[in-house]
Scaffold this motif. Structure first.
Motif, PDB file in Angstrom:
ATOM      1  N   MET A  81      19.686  18.070  10.558  1.00 29.91           N
ATOM      2  CA  MET A  81      19.592  16.751  11.184  1.00 29.91           C
ATOM      3  C   MET A  81      18.621  15.830  10.460  1.00 29.91           C
ATOM      4  N   LYS A  82      17.460  16.336  10.080  1.00 28.40           N
ATOM      5  CA  LYS A  82      16.483  15.452   9.424  1.00 28.40           C
ATOM      6  C   LYS A  82      17.025  14.920   8.096  1.00 28.40           C
ATOM      7  N   TYR A  83      17.820  15.743   7.401  1.00 28.94           N
ATOM      8  CA  TYR A  83      18.382  15.289   6.129  1.00 28.94           C
ATOM      9  C   TYR A  83      19.455  14.223   6.351  1.00 28.94           C
ATOM     10  N   LEU A  84      20.222  14.364   7.427  1.00 31.75           N
ATOM     11  CA  LEU A  84      21.224  13.347   7.755  1.00 31.75           C
ATOM     12  C   LEU A  84      20.551  12.017   8.106  1.00 31.75           C
ATOM     13  N   VAL A  85      19.474  12.090   8.871  1.00 29.64           N
ATOM     14  CA  VAL A  85      18.750  10.877   9.259  1.00 29.64           C
ATOM     15  C   VAL A  85      18.106  10.238   8.027  1.00 29.64           C
ATOM     16  N   ILE A  86      17.490  11.043   7.183  1.00 28.94           N
ATOM     17  CA  ILE A  86      16.876  10.502   5.957  1.00 28.94           C
ATOM     18  C   ILE A  86      17.962   9.913   5.054  1.00 28.94           C
ATOM     19  N   GLY A  87      19.113  10.585   4.971  1.00 33.94           N
ATOM     20  CA  GLY A  87      20.229  10.062   4.176  1.00 33.94           C
ATOM     21  C   GLY A  87      20.692   8.708   4.686  1.00 33.94           C
ATOM     22  N   LEU A  88      20.827   8.586   6.008  1.00 40.07           N
ATOM     23  CA  LEU A  88      21.227   7.297   6.586  1.00 40.07           C
ATOM     24  C   LEU A  88      20.159   6.238   6.315  1.00 40.07           C
ATOM     25  N   ALA A  89      18.892   6.616   6.410  1.00 37.80           N
ATOM     26  CA  ALA A  89      17.806   5.669   6.128  1.00 37.80           C
ATOM     27  C   ALA A  89      17.880   5.189   4.679  1.00 37.80           C
ATOM     28  N   ILE A  90      18.180   6.077   3.763  1.00 43.59           N
ATOM     29  CA  ILE A  90      18.294   5.697   2.347  1.00 43.59           C
ATOM     30  C   ILE A  90      19.470   4.744   2.151  1.00 43.59           C
ATOM     31  N   ILE A  91      20.588   5.037   2.817  1.00 47.05           N
ATOM     32  CA  ILE A  91      21.758   4.152   2.714  1.00 47.05           C
ATOM     33  C   ILE A  91      21.425   2.765   3.259  1.00 47.05           C
ATOM     34  N   ILE A  92      20.796   2.705   4.414  1.00 52.77           N
ATOM     35  CA  ILE A  92      20.420   1.413   5.023  1.00 52.77           C
ATOM     36  C   ILE A  92      19.431   0.674   4.108  1.00 52.77           C
ATOM     37  N   LEU A  93      18.493   1.407   3.533  1.00 54.26           N
ATOM     38  CA  LEU A  93      17.522   0.803   2.614  1.00 54.26           C
ATOM     39  C   LEU A  93      18.234   0.241   1.382  1.00 54.26           C
ATOM     40  N   MET A  94      19.168   0.998   0.829  1.00 50.60           N
ATOM     41  CA  MET A  94      19.915   0.530  -0.347  1.00 50.60           C
ATOM     42  C   MET A  94      20.724  -0.729  -0.010  1.00 50.60           C
ATOM     43  N   ILE A  95      21.336  -0.749   1.176  1.00 56.78           N
ATOM     44  CA  ILE A  95      22.087  -1.934   1.602  1.00 56.78           C
ATOM     45  C   ILE A  95      21.148  -3.126   1.683  1.00 56.78           C
ATOM     46  N   GLY A  96      19.937  -2.885   2.203  1.00 54.76           N
ATOM     47  CA  GLY A  96      18.947  -3.958   2.284  1.00 54.76           C
ATOM     48  C   GLY A  96      18.583  -4.508   0.919  1.00 54.76           C
ATOM     49  N   PHE A  97      18.374  -3.636  -0.048  1.00 58.12           N
ATOM     50  CA  PHE A  97      17.987  -4.096  -1.379  1.00 58.12           C
ATOM     51  C   PHE A  97      19.153  -4.700  -2.156  1.00 58.12           C
ATOM     52  N   LEU A  98      20.366  -4.171  -1.945  1.00 59.90           N
ATOM     53  CA  LEU A  98      21.541  -4.732  -2.628  1.00 59.90           C
ATOM     54  C   LEU A  98      21.977  -6.050  -1.995  1.00 59.90           C
ATOM     55  N   ARG A  99      21.673  -6.212  -0.698  1.00 58.69           N
ATOM     56  CA  ARG A  99      21.917  -7.453   0.036  1.00 58.69           C
ATOM     57  C   ARG A  99      23.383  -7.884   0.033  1.00 58.69           C
ATOM     58  N   LYS A 100      24.296  -6.921   0.093  1.00 56.95           N
ATOM     59  CA  LYS A 100      25.727  -7.252   0.134  1.00 56.95           C
ATOM     60  C   LYS A 100      26.238  -7.103   1.565  1.00 56.95           C
ATOM     61  N   LYS A 101      26.845  -8.181   2.069  1.00 56.23           N
ATOM     62  CA  LYS A 101      27.290  -8.207   3.460  1.00 56.23           C
ATOM     63  C   LYS A 101      28.363  -7.141   3.723  1.00 56.23           C
ATOM     64  N   LYS A 102      29.241  -6.910   2.749  1.00 53.71           N
ATOM     65  CA  LYS A 102      30.285  -5.898   2.941  1.00 53.71           C
ATOM     66  C   LYS A 102      29.670  -4.516   3.164  1.00 53.71           C
ATOM     67  N   LEU A 103      28.601  -4.240   2.463  1.00 52.95           N
ATOM     68  CA  LEU A 103      27.929  -2.948   2.626  1.00 52.95           C
ATOM     69  C   LEU A 103      27.241  -2.846   3.987  1.00 52.95           C
ATOM     70  N   LEU A 104      26.830  -3.983   4.533  1.00 55.80           N
ATOM     71  CA  LEU A 104      26.207  -3.993   5.854  1.00 55.80           C
ATOM     72  C   LEU A 104      27.145  -3.364   6.881  1.00 55.80           C
ATOM     73  N   TYR A 105      28.435  -3.687   6.798  1.00 53.97           N
ATOM     74  CA  TYR A 105      29.406  -3.123   7.732  1.00 53.97           C
ATOM     75  C   TYR A 105      29.532  -1.608   7.558  1.00 53.97           C
ATOM     76  N   VAL A 106      29.385  -1.143   6.333  1.00 55.09           N
ATOM     77  CA  VAL A 106      29.410   0.311   6.079  1.00 55.09           C
ATOM     78  C   VAL A 106      28.220   0.972   6.770  1.00 55.09           C
ATOM     79  N   GLY A 107      27.037   0.390   6.608  1.00 55.06           N
ATOM     80  CA  GLY A 107      25.833   0.940   7.239  1.00 55.06           C
ATOM     81  C   GLY A 107      25.933   0.966   8.752  1.00 55.06           C
ATOM     82  N   ILE A 108      26.407  -0.136   9.324  1.00 55.90           N
ATOM     83  CA  ILE A 108      26.564  -0.204  10.785  1.00 55.90           C
ATOM     84  C   ILE A 108      27.595   0.825  11.229  1.00 55.90           C
TER      85      ILE A 108
END
Length: 187
Positions: A81-108
């Motif tokens: 579980m902790k690895y899944l949560v950290i993985g999701l956090a990394i994905i959300i962080l990457m979406i934040g830095f890439l700043r692409k709206k299409k990726l935002l929908y993937v994260g959500i």
């Protein structure tokens, strides 16, 4: 060409990622058992990686109704579980830095699917523990399914199930992933 997310949206996603990781340090869910012989209550506290609380006492009592023992080994998803949560956090962080709206929908979408699967998994375990009782147990009890949230009565025990600090932090993280939808609504 899709427009980049604003700085405000990027900051909201960075906060969401930080909250996801922070949630790992707090319990996500709990159940408190009250009975005449335990007026102060007994606790089962679920962190995303381990169980805590009065597990041994609850297991000793559950033996009488034929319920399988609670242990970290009973929940094979806990070590991951902790690895899944950290993985999701990394994905959300990457979406934040890439700043692409299409990726935002993937994260959500990933966050939503993870939440749905988490609730389903909790319900599945509660059903398994409450309905797969040993018929040779000293006390015969009708199968039951404790609620994820709320009160339930089992023999002379009243149980209260509840989300706790870590789950509220997860909720705040999810809201932070949704804020960019509102911030970007005019674009």
């Amino acid at each position: 060409m899709s427009k980049k997310l604003s700085i405000g949206s990027m900051l909201s996603l960075i906060i969401a990622a930080a909250l996801l990781v922070t949630s790992l340090f707090f319990p996500w869910w709990g159940m408190k058992f009250f009975a005449p012989q335990y007026p102060e209550g007994l606790d089962i506290i679920v962190y995303p990686y381990t169980l805590a609380g009065d597990i041994d006492i609850v297991n000793g009592l559950n033996h009488y109704i034929g319920m399988t023992e609670f242990s970290n080994e009973s929940f094979p998803e806990l070590p991951y579980m902790k690895y899944l949560v950290i993985g999701l956090a990394i994905i959300i962080l990457m979406i934040g830095f890439l700043r692409k709206k299409k990726l935002l929908y993937v994260g959500i979408g990933l966050f939503t699917i993870g939440g749905i699967l988490g609730i389903y998994d909790m319900k599945r375990w509660l059903k398994k523990f409450g309905t797969e009782l040993d018929p040779k147990a000293p006390i015969e009890l009708d199968p039951f399914v404790p609620p994820i949230i709320g009160e339930n009565t089992i023999a002379n025990f009243v149980t209260n199930s509840y989300f706790t600090t870590g789950a509220f932090i997860l909720g705040a993280a999810f809201i932070c992933t949704l804020i960019p939808l509102w911030l970007e609504r005019k674009k």
